[in-house]
Design an enzyme around this catalytic site. Sequence first.
Site, PDB file in Angstrom:
ATOM      1  CB  CYS A 111      -1.648 -54.057  34.629  1.00 43.22           C
ATOM      2  SG  CYS A 111      -2.744 -53.187  33.505  1.00 43.22           S
ATOM      3  CG  HIS A 249      -1.562 -52.210  38.542  1.00 45.26           C
ATOM      4  ND1 HIS A 249      -0.912 -51.422  37.626  1.00 45.26           N
ATOM      5  CD2 HIS A 249      -2.768 -52.523  37.987  1.00 45.26           C
ATOM      6  CE1 HIS A 249      -1.680 -51.267  36.564  1.00 45.26           C
ATOM      7  NE2 HIS A 249      -2.813 -51.914  36.756  1.00 45.26           N
ATOM      8  CG  ASN A 279      -3.620 -48.776  34.498  1.00 45.43           C
ATOM      9  OD1 ASN A 279      -2.459 -49.173  34.381  1.00 45.43           O
ATOM     10  ND2 ASN A 279      -4.657 -49.588  34.593  1.00 45.43           N
TER      11      ASN A 279
HETATM   12  O1  UT7 Z   1      -5.262 -52.334  35.306  1.00 51.25           O
HETATM   13  C1  UT7 Z   1      -6.181 -53.056  34.569  1.00 51.25           C
HETATM   14  C2  UT7 Z   1      -7.210 -52.144  33.969  1.00 51.25           C
HETATM   15  N1  UT7 Z   1      -7.855 -51.376  35.003  1.00 51.25           N
HETATM   16  C3  UT7 Z   1      -9.091 -51.611  35.372  1.00 51.25           C
HETATM   17  O2  UT7 Z   1      -9.701 -52.461  34.837  1.00 51.25           O
HETATM   18  C4  UT7 Z   1      -9.702 -50.772  36.461  1.00 51.25           C
HETATM   19  C5  UT7 Z   1     -10.765 -51.528  37.229  1.00 51.25           C
HETATM   20  N2  UT7 Z   1     -12.031 -50.873  37.248  1.00 51.25           N
HETATM   21  C6  UT7 Z   1     -12.225 -49.603  37.712  1.00 51.25           C
HETATM   22  O3  UT7 Z   1     -11.278 -48.933  38.095  1.00 51.25           O
HETATM   23  C7  UT7 Z   1     -13.627 -49.036  37.788  1.00 51.25           C
HETATM   24  O4  UT7 Z   1     -14.564 -50.070  37.586  1.00 51.25           O
HETATM   25  C8  UT7 Z   1     -13.882 -47.893  36.764  1.00 51.25           C
HETATM   26  C9  UT7 Z   1     -13.087 -46.661  37.154  1.00 51.25           C
HETATM   27  C10 UT7 Z   1     -13.479 -48.325  35.378  1.00 51.25           C
HETATM   28  C11 UT7 Z   1     -15.364 -47.507  36.758  1.00 51.25           C
HETATM   29  O5  UT7 Z   1     -15.776 -47.134  38.067  1.00 51.25           O
HETATM   30  P1  UT7 Z   1     -17.140 -47.718  38.647  1.00 51.25           P
HETATM   31  O6  UT7 Z   1     -17.331 -47.088  39.961  1.00 51.25           O
HETATM   32  O7  UT7 Z   1     -17.060 -49.219  38.586  1.00 51.25           O
HETATM   33  O8  UT7 Z   1     -18.208 -47.116  37.644  1.00 51.25           O
HETATM   34  P2  UT7 Z   1     -19.312 -47.875  36.791  1.00 51.25           P
HETATM   35  O9  UT7 Z   1     -18.669 -48.598  35.661  1.00 51.25           O
HETATM   36  O10 UT7 Z   1     -20.212 -48.635  37.706  1.00 51.25           O
HETATM   37  O11 UT7 Z   1     -20.112 -46.636  36.238  1.00 51.25           O
HETATM   38  C12 UT7 Z   1     -20.858 -45.781  37.118  1.00 51.25           C
HETATM   39  C13 UT7 Z   1     -21.473 -44.680  36.283  1.00 51.25           C
HETATM   40  C14 UT7 Z   1     -22.249 -45.186  35.079  1.00 51.25           C
HETATM   41  O12 UT7 Z   1     -23.381 -44.350  34.906  1.00 51.25           O
HETATM   42  P3  UT7 Z   1     -24.824 -44.803  35.460  1.00 51.25           P
HETATM   43  O13 UT7 Z   1     -25.119 -46.101  34.782  1.00 51.25           O
HETATM   44  O14 UT7 Z   1     -24.666 -44.934  36.952  1.00 51.25           O
HETATM   45  O15 UT7 Z   1     -25.693 -43.678  35.042  1.00 51.25           O
HETATM   46  C15 UT7 Z   1     -21.294 -44.973  33.933  1.00 51.25           C
HETATM   47  O16 UT7 Z   1     -21.950 -44.786  32.698  1.00 51.25           O
HETATM   48  O17 UT7 Z   1     -20.447 -43.813  35.777  1.00 51.25           O
HETATM   49  C16 UT7 Z   1     -20.614 -43.691  34.344  1.00 51.25           C
HETATM   50  N3  UT7 Z   1     -19.276 -43.528  33.782  1.00 51.25           N
HETATM   51  C17 UT7 Z   1     -18.713 -42.318  33.590  1.00 51.25           C
HETATM   52  N4  UT7 Z   1     -19.157 -41.082  33.832  1.00 51.25           N
HETATM   53  C18 UT7 Z   1     -18.337 -40.051  33.533  1.00 51.25           C
HETATM   54  C19 UT7 Z   1     -18.404 -44.492  33.393  1.00 51.25           C
HETATM   55  N5  UT7 Z   1     -17.268 -43.928  32.941  1.00 51.25           N
HETATM   56  C20 UT7 Z   1     -17.442 -42.577  33.058  1.00 51.25           C
HETATM   57  C21 UT7 Z   1     -16.627 -41.471  32.767  1.00 51.25           C
HETATM   58  N6  UT7 Z   1     -17.114 -40.234  33.021  1.00 51.25           N
HETATM   59  N7  UT7 Z   1     -15.372 -41.589  32.271  1.00 51.25           N
END
Ligand code: UT7
Length: 358
Positions: A111, A249, A279
Amino acid sequence: MQYAEITGWGKCLPPAILTNEDIAKHVDTSDEWITSRTGIKERRISHVGTAELAALAAKRAIAAAGIDPTEIELVALATSTPDMLVPNSASKVQNLIGAKNAAAVDMNSACTGFLYALQSATAQVRMGAVKKAVVIGAERMSWFVNWSQRESAVLFGDGAGAVVIEATDKPLGLLNAKLGCDSEARDILQVQGFGTEIDRYDNPAAALNIQFIGKEIFKRAVRGMGQGANTVMEQANIKASDINLLVPHQANLRIIAALQKQFELSDEQVMVNIHNYGNTSAATVAIALCEAVENGRIKPGDNIMTAAFGAGLTWGAGYIKWGDRITPVNTCDDSLPASDKSALELLSNAMTYCLNKA
Ligand code: UT7
């Protein structure tokens, strides 16, 4: 002293739109979750390969600059989703746009790729190696997506953005940049299952596997982009209050908001279009820059800060001084080949394959 002014800009977004609701019909997710955690509402799904997206963005940038493609001496294409391994996709772009006098190179810094490519092409112009270059960020991220991994599947989209840079003696264009790589974390964002690391005879049909630890990437992204921007401001001797527009980004609205807060910028000072395109990896900064000019968000002489991060974990920031041109010299009427398929139709094989294997 030579500089490399941005004189043209163009973008190419494929027409098929994939909404959060579309994804939620097949994947255990919801519009509410995706919107509140990422800011994304929809993204584009391409029916053509990366080079075609890149070429159309480049043609539009070249028209905006009002130059002939034969004047271009370098096609620098940032992508991590090339059409094929060899030859590079930049050579296809060179061919499609008729830049027959140009060198052609692909650059993969995920990215952060567009910023890496812009810095490299700018350096070539500033040392006098080339006079005019087209720098492109283009991706077909939908090709990588594993629809059984909801945490990453909802994030990505396809598209391309491009700029033309031209030699000038005025201090314009990318004036300062700080690029880096947090390589100890290179395993937290990977596309595995391809490359010389695997024994292809032992595992001839190795499926691509996305390794993605979103929370950790998030933290390192905020840190890398913030540190990069601070270093660039020190180098350029400017303060955050001097920034007219931050073009970050577009990976997560909350990452952008953290940067906005860190530098105490108003909403008007931050370019955001993640809701429309998701993204698009190396293409986000190029598309956002292009859309900012098109929407009148950039004025002559503006100070633009850009910041990005991606797999590697590569990171970087750059200070761009905009010149006088904010309207295109010419426009390009070309378009992508027509497709009557919806985004879900384009993805139907991929979704069936990934969801059946899970
Ligand atoms: O540009 C380079 C690539 N981009 C990135 O790497 C982006 C950087 N990271 C992020 O933007 C965020 O970490 C994410 C958007 C990917 C995830 O957000 P988060 O607030 O860090 O969520 P999390 O991974 O802590 O997950 C929270 C909850 C989990 O459930 P529990 O364990 O709290 O019950 C996940 O299983 O959200 C759940 N979850 C989802 N639920 C519905 C994870 N993905 C999804 C989804 N839909 N798509």
